[in-house]
Scaffold this active site. Sequence first.
Site, PDB file in Angstrom:
ATOM      1  N   SER A   1     -19.280 -15.665 -11.984  1.00 24.76           N
ATOM      2  CA  SER A   1     -18.610 -14.332 -12.745  1.00 24.76           C
ATOM      3  C   SER A   1     -18.363 -13.426 -11.532  1.00 24.76           C
ATOM      4  O   SER A   1     -19.461 -12.985 -10.751  1.00 24.76           O
ATOM      5  CB  SER A   1     -19.814 -13.975 -13.260  1.00 24.76           C
TER       6      SER A   1
ATOM      7  N   HIS B   1     -14.890 -16.886 -13.859  1.00 28.87           N
ATOM      8  CA  HIS B   1     -15.291 -16.156 -15.142  1.00 28.87           C
ATOM      9  C   HIS B   1     -14.828 -14.722 -14.748  1.00 28.87           C
ATOM     10  O   HIS B   1     -15.503 -14.156 -13.682  1.00 28.87           O
ATOM     11  CB  HIS B   1     -16.705 -16.271 -15.327  1.00 28.87           C
TER      12      HIS B   1
ATOM     13  N   ASP C   1     -14.839 -11.101 -16.624  1.00 25.14           N
ATOM     14  CA  ASP C   1     -15.388 -10.130 -17.620  1.00 25.14           C
ATOM     15  C   ASP C   1     -14.507  -8.996 -17.792  1.00 25.14           C
ATOM     16  O   ASP C   1     -14.717  -7.956 -17.178  1.00 25.14           O
ATOM     17  CB  ASP C   1     -16.781  -9.754 -17.203  1.00 25.14           C
TER      18      ASP C   1
ATOM     19  N   MET D   1     -14.124  -5.681 -19.971  1.00 25.24           N
ATOM     20  CA  MET D   1     -14.947  -4.864 -20.748  1.00 25.24           C
ATOM     21  C   MET D   1     -14.304  -3.696 -20.974  1.00 25.24           C
ATOM     22  O   MET D   1     -13.305  -2.927 -20.056  1.00 25.24           O
ATOM     23  CB  MET D   1     -16.203  -4.675 -19.960  1.00 25.24           C
TER      24      MET D   1
ATOM     25  N   HIS E   1     -13.522 -13.630 -20.733  1.00 21.71           N
ATOM     26  CA  HIS E   1     -14.416 -13.284 -21.556  1.00 21.71           C
ATOM     27  C   HIS E   1     -14.144 -11.912 -22.004  1.00 21.71           C
ATOM     28  O   HIS E   1     -14.419 -10.881 -21.227  1.00 21.71           O
ATOM     29  CB  HIS E   1     -15.969 -13.320 -20.844  1.00 21.71           C
TER      30      HIS E   1
ATOM     31  N   MET F   1     -14.858  -8.864 -23.752  1.00 25.32           N
ATOM     32  CA  MET F   1     -15.947  -7.827 -24.429  1.00 25.32           C
ATOM     33  C   MET F   1     -15.204  -6.746 -24.890  1.00 25.32           C
ATOM     34  O   MET F   1     -15.324  -5.573 -24.167  1.00 25.32           O
ATOM     35  CB  MET F   1     -17.123  -7.728 -23.380  1.00 25.32           C
TER      36      MET F   1
ATOM     37  N   MET G   1     -24.310 -15.832 -25.094  1.00 25.32           N
ATOM     38  CA  MET G   1     -24.594 -14.841 -24.403  1.00 25.32           C
ATOM     39  C   MET G   1     -26.325 -14.863 -24.034  1.00 25.32           C
ATOM     40  O   MET G   1     -26.970 -14.894 -24.954  1.00 25.32           O
ATOM     41  CB  MET G   1     -24.477 -13.265 -24.656  1.00 25.32           C
TER      42      MET G   1
ATOM     43  N   ASP H   1     -24.252 -17.656 -20.406  1.00 21.22           N
ATOM     44  CA  ASP H   1     -23.566 -16.512 -19.883  1.00 21.22           C
ATOM     45  C   ASP H   1     -24.604 -15.301 -19.578  1.00 21.22           C
ATOM     46  O   ASP H   1     -24.808 -14.593 -20.506  1.00 21.22           O
ATOM     47  CB  ASP H   1     -22.202 -15.900 -20.283  1.00 21.22           C
TER      48      ASP H   1
HETATM   49  C1  DX5 Z   1     -22.340  -9.703 -18.955  1.00 26.10           C
HETATM   50  C2  DX5 Z   1     -21.298 -10.634 -18.506  1.00 26.10           C
HETATM   51  C3  DX5 Z   1     -21.782 -11.724 -17.316  1.00 26.10           C
HETATM   52  C4  DX5 Z   1     -22.346 -11.425 -16.244  1.00 26.10           C
HETATM   53  C5  DX5 Z   1     -23.178 -12.595 -15.577  1.00 26.10           C
HETATM   54  O1  DX5 Z   1     -21.945  -9.027 -19.882  1.00 26.10           O
HETATM   55  O2  DX5 Z   1     -20.689 -11.200 -19.385  1.00 26.10           O
HETATM   56  O3  DX5 Z   1     -20.552 -12.828 -17.321  1.00 26.10           O
HETATM   57  O4  DX5 Z   1     -21.234 -10.941 -15.391  1.00 26.10           O
HETATM   58  O5  DX5 Z   1     -23.817 -12.089 -14.470  1.00 26.10           O
HETATM   59  P1  DX5 Z   1     -25.339 -12.332 -14.166  1.00 26.10           P
HETATM   60  O6  DX5 Z   1     -25.190 -13.817 -13.857  1.00 26.10           O
HETATM   61  O7  DX5 Z   1     -25.598 -11.573 -12.879  1.00 26.10           O
HETATM   62  O8  DX5 Z   1     -26.110 -12.131 -15.298  1.00 26.10           O
HETATM   63 ZN    ZN Z   2     -19.242 -12.881 -19.343  1.00 28.55          ZN
END
Ligand code: DX5
Ligand code: ZN
Length: 220
Positions: A6, A31, A33, A35, A64, A66, A135, A173
């Site tokens: 990630s 990956h 993220d 947000m 991903h 969010m 998650m 994740d």
């Molecule tokens: C959290 C994210 C994860 C996160 C993973 O909201 O979706 O992908 O970045 O990072 P670690 O492995 O540090 O929890």
């Molecule tokens: Zn994620």
Amino acid sequence: MQLAPSILAADLADFKAALGVCERGGADLVHVDVMDGHFVPNLTFGIPVVRDLARATELPLDVHLMVTHPERLLAEYLDAGASWVSAHWEAVTHLDRMMAAIREGGAKAGVALNPATPVEVLIDVLPSLDFVLLMSVNPGFAGQPFLPYVVDKARRLRRLIEDRSLHVEIEMDGGIDATNIERVVAAGVDICVAGSAIFGAETPEESAHELRRLAEGGGR
Ligand code: DX5
Ligand code: ZN
């Protein structure tokens, strides 16, 4: 097992270095993220970043989402080069339509579930999915501790998939590291996301290889 570093946990002033770690560390996916500051409090990357990452690496991008209303910009994310797209069950009103749109756009379609959402909500939609992202922290931030009760959700989901003879992959994740990855994979998880355990380490590439060794039963 497929490993998906990630990049949220990497030095975000240097995406090329982060992609280099993924490539040399033997990652299967990158990956990403996304947000939006609404579905989760944090704000991270959007379409321009996904587009430039896709141009800078041959590795598939695992995006991903969010965000609230993930369907609104889906076409743009697909066009930007997302190969895998997951949207949150908690954020999508018309999940069946959303998953069909991801597949029509040529990407793998996944549903992400918050830790508190039971896997059983997916029983009817499972045949329309390529993967489920469980998650194992509350979404929003890298570097949070792994929630152990999610391991049982992976076992239950694996059973639901096998009982129906489906080919749906399970991704986990959040908080995955060298202390828990063996347990995670033993519960039936196919794809492990790891942020801090890779990018927070002194030797990120070596940590990625170490996670794979552990996941594949190599021991410590
Ligand atoms: C959290 C994210 C994860 C996160 C993973 O909201 O979706 O992908 O970045 O990072 P670690 O492995 O540090 O929890
Ligand atoms: Zn994620």
